[in-house]
Scaffold this active site. Sequence first.
Site, mmCIF file in Angstrom:
data_model
loop_
_atom_site.group_PDB
_atom_site.id
_atom_site.type_symbol
_atom_site.label_atom_id
_atom_site.label_comp_id
_atom_site.label_asym_id
_atom_site.label_seq_id
_atom_site.Cartn_x
_atom_site.Cartn_y
_atom_site.Cartn_z
ATOM 1 N N ASP A 525 0.857 -1.188 0.000
ATOM 2 C CA ASP A 525 0.000 0.000 0.000
ATOM 3 C C ASP A 525 0.897 1.244 0.000
ATOM 4 O O ASP A 525 2.130 1.145 0.132
ATOM 5 C CB ASP A 525 -0.888 -0.039 1.241
ATOM 6 N N GLU A 528 2.586 5.163 -3.922
ATOM 7 C CA GLU A 528 2.564 6.156 -5.006
ATOM 8 C C GLU A 528 3.890 6.920 -5.164
ATOM 9 O O GLU A 528 4.217 7.242 -6.328
ATOM 10 C CB GLU A 528 1.404 7.133 -4.794
ATOM 11 N N ASP A 602 -9.248 3.638 -1.853
ATOM 12 C CA ASP A 602 -10.055 3.855 -0.644
ATOM 13 C C ASP A 602 -11.417 4.449 -0.997
ATOM 14 O O ASP A 602 -11.644 5.666 -0.910
ATOM 15 C CB ASP A 602 -9.301 4.762 0.321
#
Length: 954
Positions: A525, A528, A602
Amino acid sequence: MVKHENFKTCDQSGFCKRNRAYADSVTSRGNSWTSPYDLERASLQVKNGELSGIILKKLEDDGQTVRLPLFISFLQSGSVRVTVDEEKRQKGNIELRHGSQARKERYNEAAKWALIGGLSTDTSVAVSTESGTTIVKYGPNQKYQALIRHSPFSVDFVRDEHVHVKLNGQGFMNMEHWRPKLEKETKEGEEVIEDQEPIKENTVDESTWWEETFGGNTDSKPKGPESVGLDITFPGYEHVYGIPGHASSLSLKETRGGTGNYDQPYRMYNADVFEYEMDSPMTLYGSIPFMQAHSKDSTVGVFWLNAAETWVDITKPKISSNPLSFGIGGKTDTQTHWFSESGLLDIFVFLGPTSKDIMRSYSELTGYTQLPQQFAIAYHQCRWNYVTDEDVKDVDRKFDKHNIPYDVIWLDIEYTDGKKYFTWDSHNFVDPIGMQKQLDGHDRKLVAIIDPHIKNEGGYSVVDELKSKSLAVKNKDNNIYEGWCWPGSSHWIDCFNPAAIAWWQSLFSYSSFKGTSPNVFIWNDMNEPSVFNGPETTMPKDNIHHGNWEHRDVHNINGMTFQNATYTALLHRDPKAPKRPFVLTRSFFAGSQRLGAVWTGDNQASWDHLVASIPMTLANNIAGFPFVGADVGGFFGNPSNELLTRWYQAGTFNPFFRGHAHIDSRRREPYLPGQPYTGIITQAIRLRYQLLPAWYTAFHEAATDGSPIIRPQYYIHPSDEKGFAIDDQFYIGSTGLLAKPVTTEGAQSVDVYISDTETYYDYIDYTTYSGAGKTFTIAAPLDKIPLLMQGGHIIPRRDRPRRSSGLMRWDPFTLVVVVGNDGTAEGTLYLDDGESFDYQAGAYIHRQFSFKSAASASGGAGGSSTLVSKDLGGGVGKSKEYVKKMAKVRIEKVIVVGAPPEWERRTEVLVVEDGARAGRKVGLKWRRGEGGRASWAVVRDPGVKVGGDWEIEF
């Protein structure tokens, strides 16, 4: 709600604003404008299927030119690659500001990460030049043409005597060349003001050339302006698809304003967007700069290979040859304008003519989707967080108590000791190995989260090694970069560095990551990367990565490099018996499909997010990364029982099927809502397990030819213009299964659109629907999943409910033969051990099932209908060994939907197996359909092997 102030609009992104303004200026000048980019005729060379030359950019202010090396490669696949660089930067003949250590070249390593093959050139191309245009004939039988105009430079791509793709047709090409910053001369004794506005050249706005400030962070831009932009037009194409991820429609909208359109370009700049909004071109977690354009019976595509921040404008003007027609009867062109902050201009053009052709060619370049372990395509149970090992074991037991199958339970960040990865919270996870053993008892797995931020805390061995080995991302001053994420002060591993990948691999060994066993897999997770105190919640663009590339150059690839490092680590964790890794990523780029799965980020527990999940997952599927799903139930908030139930019914058709919830949301495991909801949810999950053979076959197809796993209407029915914008229903693989999830609160029915003349059957009760171009209202009370079967297909499934997919390994199969209008049906089944790489050595079963009715076989009544099993595997390598291993796995039932009425009096079928001396008779039961339902027949226990050659005569 999303905090818009944290993310740039185009006007706040310097290069986006400049390129849009450039396009507006070009458009306003009309025919008086000539693009300043000319291809130097004397520089042209053609060798081994590649054309090279120099494009000269004429500068308006002083008449000088900038040399831009051009390469156009004609590939054996029929695709074309167009690359433009900048000679001065290429040779390092520029000066960097602020004493920067960054590389001087334009970033030229995106291909290293995104591409794995498909670059062999076609040496048989035919080249000629006439009237300032170089014509290249290429592709199969030289049926394609590239018309390369020299002045101004542009390229038209022609198929079937029509131009399908145009580069620089509008003249928006813009490569911001290097130039020194001209400082204001100061006289002796005159004070120098640091923040004084720079000198303007020819009134050009330089305010964002040399530095740019947003959100309290100033980007130092040591190389000055270096963006690349180009217009790409699709003449005669009204619909374009792809460029995920965005919470938008599948058919991309116009972006220059107007009713129903956007006023911002589609943005691709991977970012942690908290509570993202619906119907928006705003950037999200991942980017694939791959676009398909579709018109009736024709699909073309482009792949913009650039890892920097990228925006895409789209307009769809109506073009008419008759100025008095007022647009009536004209054609629509889709005009796209792409611009990236840095890097090369590097474009692949695909001329189709089908979407399947394009997906195959694109996948040859970027890689096919990973063939996952079978558990990975079953149901996953997750929340932030299961708080103790006993909590995990209790959830596991309750799934069994309520007879709900699942394969994987997940742990979010709270399992760690103080958010330090590769550790366990010893107070709450006292016996992680014991927890994993309980899961393993029913062949279940555990997935644990590990993110790229490493807690900056003394005595933590992982961060100590990261620092001592100099494996972290650095700031603009070439010192280790420090930012803020879940652990607080953190550093980020630089997975562009081969040494960092090797070190990361060592951390996953069982001796290093203590408390893990072979049934533990990984969730990446925040890659980015997410940086809580960074600009736009990410890293500063002037940070430095391995090779001295700036972060601005590599941003959209960053997440893929981290997933790659984790994939490599799991691949080497069990060297004696390697298993296929499973790694879920949030951030992605072209090529990420080779490494695992992705989810849409999300989302929220709301009906509009359920609606959006379908076009979002479809967009990923037609962009080459099909192993995708949305969090069932919505991550943020608390869904009503109705929404939760409908989401499970929709989620069962996601290639990646996971229920997930935020730490502040109420528990919502499937057994908690109570009846009737728990029972309905259980049936939805069981439907997924029943159809796992069909899903696994679809994954195999994706892994071998690039086909989407779930397929939009235009892909299946490329001639039906009424279906081109439909994005709320879809087909599953090549099965003919058409799903239309309920996404409206309180709905008791759905409208399903049917494109073709084939008969469709309800999956449960065999109600028939037929009529090309018609919409049918289908009852969908809460306990009903609208799912149709298209005639002409054979669907493999396993009907015995088990606790996990691993426990189904030796279960028999059912074949559902859905008879088409012509009396035939076909289908395939792919099967392997579901975990190892032995399938690469031939250890698999691949069968084709073909049904022909008596009428179709003989052209009329009489004769026998037959169902035949044929081998598609070729019997290579370990094939015979695996077939022998599966010898006891049989077909236990054949259901024929649409069975002809002449079977009413038949009670037997003849089963003939390969190698048998004689056939044997097996019972047949025919059932009459009533009330609009089709008749069907059942052959119980024909006793044939799933891996054998056989024939059933009806």
